[in-house]
Design a protein around this motif. Structure first.
Motif, PDB file in Angstrom:
ATOM      1  N   CYS A   1       0.800  -1.234   0.000  1.00 23.77           N
ATOM      2  CA  CYS A   1       0.000   0.000   0.000  1.00 23.77           C
ATOM      3  C   CYS A   1       0.825   1.273   0.000  1.00 23.77           C
ATOM      4  CB  CYS A   1      -0.942   0.003   1.202  1.00 23.77           C
ATOM      5  SG  CYS A   1      -0.108   0.111   2.815  1.00 23.77           S
ATOM      6  N   GLY A   2       2.110   1.207   0.389  1.00 24.90           N
ATOM      7  CA  GLY A   2       2.892   2.434   0.453  1.00 24.90           C
ATOM      8  C   GLY A   2       2.255   3.443   1.382  1.00 24.90           C
ATOM      9  N   HIS A   3       2.086   4.679   0.928  1.00 27.62           N
ATOM     10  CA  HIS A   3       1.516   5.719   1.783  1.00 27.62           C
ATOM     11  C   HIS A   3      -0.010   5.734   1.757  1.00 27.62           C
ATOM     12  CE1 HIS A   3       1.785   7.500  -2.165  1.00 27.62           C
ATOM     13  NE2 HIS A   3       1.089   8.557  -1.794  1.00 27.62           N
ATOM     14  N   GLY A   4      -0.622   4.739   1.121  1.00 24.83           N
ATOM     15  CA  GLY A   4      -2.053   4.526   1.294  1.00 24.83           C
ATOM     16  C   GLY A   4      -2.978   5.287   0.376  1.00 24.83           C
ATOM     17  N   SER A   5      -2.483   5.886  -0.704  1.00 26.16           N
ATOM     18  CA  SER A   5      -3.360   6.678  -1.561  1.00 26.16           C
ATOM     19  C   SER A   5      -4.429   5.808  -2.225  1.00 26.16           C
ATOM     20  CB  SER A   5      -2.553   7.433  -2.617  1.00 26.16           C
ATOM     21  OG  SER A   5      -1.799   6.544  -3.419  1.00 26.16           O
ATOM     22  N   PHE A   6      -4.047   4.635  -2.707  1.00 28.34           N
ATOM     23  CA  PHE A   6      -5.028   3.749  -3.316  1.00 28.34           C
ATOM     24  C   PHE A   6      -5.923   3.110  -2.257  1.00 28.34           C
ATOM     25  CE2 PHE A   6      -2.184   4.129  -6.918  1.00 28.34           C
ATOM     26  CZ  PHE A   6      -3.062   4.119  -7.994  1.00 28.34           C
ATOM     27  N   THR A   7      -5.393   2.849  -1.088  1.00 28.54           N
ATOM     28  CA  THR A   7      -6.215   2.286  -0.007  1.00 28.54           C
ATOM     29  C   THR A   7      -7.360   3.221   0.331  1.00 28.54           C
ATOM     30  OG1 THR A   7      -4.084   1.537   0.908  1.00 28.54           O
ATOM     31  CG2 THR A   7      -6.060   1.073   2.195  1.00 28.54           C
ATOM     32  N   ARG A   8      -7.052   4.498   0.432  1.00 26.57           N
ATOM     33  CA  ARG A   8      -8.099   5.479   0.747  1.00 26.57           C
ATOM     34  C   ARG A   8      -9.136   5.570  -0.377  1.00 26.57           C
ATOM     35  NH1 ARG A   8      -3.416   7.580   3.010  1.00 26.57           N
ATOM     36  NH2 ARG A   8      -2.782   8.745   1.145  1.00 26.57           N
ATOM     37  N   ALA A   9      -8.695   5.451  -1.615  1.00 30.83           N
ATOM     38  CA  ALA A   9      -9.647   5.457  -2.723  1.00 30.83           C
ATOM     39  C   ALA A   9     -10.531   4.217  -2.684  1.00 30.83           C
ATOM     40  CB  ALA A   9      -8.898   5.528  -4.053  1.00 30.83           C
ATOM     41  N   LEU A  10      -9.953   3.080  -2.350  1.00 29.63           N
ATOM     42  CA  LEU A  10     -10.715   1.833  -2.263  1.00 29.63           C
ATOM     43  C   LEU A  10     -11.761   1.893  -1.154  1.00 29.63           C
ATOM     44  CD1 LEU A  10      -7.695  -0.571  -2.726  1.00 29.63           C
ATOM     45  CD2 LEU A  10      -9.652  -0.448  -4.282  1.00 29.63           C
ATOM     46  N   ALA A  11     -11.469   2.643  -0.095  1.00 30.37           N
ATOM     47  CA  ALA A  11     -12.414   2.760   1.021  1.00 30.37           C
ATOM     48  C   ALA A  11     -13.714   3.410   0.595  1.00 30.37           C
ATOM     49  CB  ALA A  11     -11.774   3.555   2.157  1.00 30.37           C
ATOM     50  N   GLY A  12     -13.697   4.098  -0.530  1.00 30.73           N
ATOM     51  CA  GLY A  12     -14.910   4.729  -1.017  1.00 30.73           C
ATOM     52  C   GLY A  12     -15.889   3.770  -1.662  1.00 30.73           C
ATOM     53  N   ILE A  13     -15.445   2.536  -1.965  1.00 31.23           N
ATOM     54  CA  ILE A  13     -16.339   1.589  -2.634  1.00 31.23           C
ATOM     55  C   ILE A  13     -16.426   0.231  -1.942  1.00 31.23           C
ATOM     56  CG2 ILE A  13     -16.187   2.667  -4.905  1.00 31.23           C
ATOM     57  CD1 ILE A  13     -14.082   0.661  -5.696  1.00 31.23           C
ATOM     58  N   PHE A  14     -15.667   0.031  -0.864  1.00 30.23           N
ATOM     59  CA  PHE A  14     -15.743  -1.223  -0.116  1.00 30.23           C
ATOM     60  C   PHE A  14     -15.985  -0.929   1.367  1.00 30.23           C
ATOM     61  CE2 PHE A  14     -13.242  -2.307  -3.874  1.00 30.23           C
ATOM     62  CZ  PHE A  14     -13.938  -3.425  -4.327  1.00 30.23           C
ATOM     63  N   PRO A  15     -16.578  -1.898   2.096  1.00 34.68           N
ATOM     64  CA  PRO A  15     -16.915  -1.626   3.501  1.00 34.68           C
ATOM     65  C   PRO A  15     -15.688  -1.399   4.373  1.00 34.68           C
ATOM     66  CG  PRO A  15     -17.271  -3.947   2.959  1.00 34.68           C
ATOM     67  CD  PRO A  15     -17.039  -3.239   1.662  1.00 34.68           C
ATOM     68  N   GLU A  16     -14.576  -2.014   4.008  1.00 31.16           N
ATOM     69  CA  GLU A  16     -13.329  -1.804   4.738  1.00 31.16           C
ATOM     70  C   GLU A  16     -12.165  -1.953   3.774  1.00 31.16           C
ATOM     71  OE1 GLU A  16     -11.108  -3.248   8.840  1.00 31.16           O
ATOM     72  OE2 GLU A  16     -12.106  -4.780   7.620  1.00 31.16           O
ATOM     73  N   ALA A  17     -11.188  -1.090   3.888  1.00 30.92           N
ATOM     74  CA  ALA A  17      -9.971  -1.161   3.092  1.00 30.92           C
ATOM     75  C   ALA A  17      -8.787  -1.295   4.035  1.00 30.92           C
ATOM     76  CB  ALA A  17      -9.815   0.075   2.213  1.00 30.92           C
ATOM     77  N   VAL A  18      -8.001  -2.346   3.824  1.00 33.07           N
ATOM     78  CA  VAL A  18      -6.856  -2.630   4.680  1.00 33.07           C
ATOM     79  C   VAL A  18      -5.591  -2.535   3.838  1.00 33.07           C
ATOM     80  CG1 VAL A  18      -5.783  -4.269   6.266  1.00 33.07           C
ATOM     81  CG2 VAL A  18      -8.286  -4.206   6.034  1.00 33.07           C
ATOM     82  N   GLY A  19      -4.740  -1.592   4.165  1.00 29.37           N
ATOM     83  CA  GLY A  19      -3.474  -1.455   3.467  1.00 29.37           C
ATOM     84  C   GLY A  19      -2.387  -2.221   4.194  1.00 29.37           C
ATOM     85  N   VAL A  20      -1.649  -3.056   3.472  1.00 27.97           N
ATOM     86  CA  VAL A  20      -0.553  -3.807   4.081  1.00 27.97           C
ATOM     87  C   VAL A  20       0.729  -3.528   3.311  1.00 27.97           C
ATOM     88  CG1 VAL A  20      -2.087  -5.601   4.956  1.00 27.97           C
ATOM     89  CG2 VAL A  20      -1.012  -5.913   2.730  1.00 27.97           C
ATOM     90  N   ASP A  21       1.818  -3.431   4.041  1.00 28.29           N
ATOM     91  CA  ASP A  21       3.100  -3.145   3.416  1.00 28.29           C
ATOM     92  C   ASP A  21       4.206  -3.748   4.261  1.00 28.29           C
ATOM     93  OD1 ASP A  21       3.932  -0.872   1.101  1.00 28.29           O
ATOM     94  OD2 ASP A  21       5.552  -1.467   2.458  1.00 28.29           O
TER      95      ASP A  21
END
Length: 272
Positions: A89-109
């Motif tokens: 996930c790095g700094h989480g930019s895509f994780t935050r975008a994914l949170a807009g369409i899924f009930p939970e977004a978990v970034g792992v790195d």
């Protein structure tokens, strides 16, 4: 129909010579990259002071244009009731975008510094969390017993074959019976010198985000349909959709098109 003139043999030769002269400098820069993969990534993220537009991360364009290009595909295939795991996930930019369409977004790195920065940049977003996980390690899929969707962008092309295989096995376990995997990877057809010159490296200088990556990280490969067939074979994975995509990078050169790298995306589900 207008077609651009081909470069003259003299210009082609000059361009090839300039690329050749870059090689010693690139070798010197890359020697400082740690051989230990988790250490390399953690040191890289420890040195990052700014992300987004004008930041220091090579693969961060600072816009949501690339994600919006994926959104319809994600909505078409990924179960909207499952959480999504953003691998690498790095700094989480895509994780935050994914949170807009899924009930939970978990970034792992694999990098603790990346996870800290991702959490700090996510503020009070309620359905986002971040964890330090090496997804090539045995048992890395644990904690998602009901299955999960997987989003993975720009990870497989920087891994050695053994780590690719270990990661894919964990993705299979992570997805379970209901989850779907979406991957997007750079698929630049050329050698490493061609790649860095596409991103703006010249004899006169190398854009700072690119130089930082060369100094600290392994030189990337590419990942397209052929690599996908080897790493995620048809007998184990059902291919739902794939195609070409443009991977956005930090627009460090100001030259139109230089910030986009040819890429490949695929949507897959584990068989059985």
């Amino acid at each position: 129909m207008y077609s651009p003139a081909k470069p003259s043999p003299a210009k082609s030769l000059l361009s090839a010579l300039r690329k050749y002269l870059l090689i010693p400098r690139l070798v010197r820069l890359s020697r400082s990259a740690p051989k230990d993969r988790p250490l390399a990534w953690d040191r890289y993220w420890a040195g990052i002071r700014a992300t987004g537009v004008g930041g220091e991360v090579l693969w961060d364009a600072g816009t949501d244009d690339e994600f919006l290009g994926y959104k319809d595909v994600l909505l078409r295939y990924l179960d909207p009731e499952l959480p999504v795991v953003d691998v690498g996930c790095g700094h989480g930019s895509f994780t935050r975008a994914l949170a807009g369409i899924f009930p939970e977004a978990v970034g792992v790195d694999v990098s603790e510094h990346a996870v800290r920065r991702a959490a700090a940049e996510s503020g009070e977003t309620g359905n986002v969390r971040f964890e330090v996980r090496d997804m090539t390690a045995p048992g890395a899929e644990k904690g998602f017993d009901g299955g999960a969707n997987v989003f993975i962008r720009g990870v497989l092309h920087v891994l050695e074959p053994a780590d690719q295989a270990a990661l894919v096995e964990n993705l299979r376990l992570l997805a379970g019976k209901r989850g779907t995997v979406f991957l997007a990877e750079t698929n630049f057809q050329g050698n490493p010198v061609d790649y860095v010159t596409h991103l703006g490296a010249t004899m006169q200088g190398i854009p700072a985000p690119l130089e930082r990556a060369i100094r600290g990280l392994p030189m990337p490969g590419h990942f397209g349909p052929g690599e996908r067939q080897q790493v995620l074979p048809a007998e184990a994975w059902e291919l739902l959709e794939d195609g070409e995509v443009a991977i956005e990078t930090n627009p460090a050169t100001g030259v139109d098109g230089r910030s986009r790298v040819p890429g490949y995306y695929a949507v897959l589900r584990p068989r059985g």
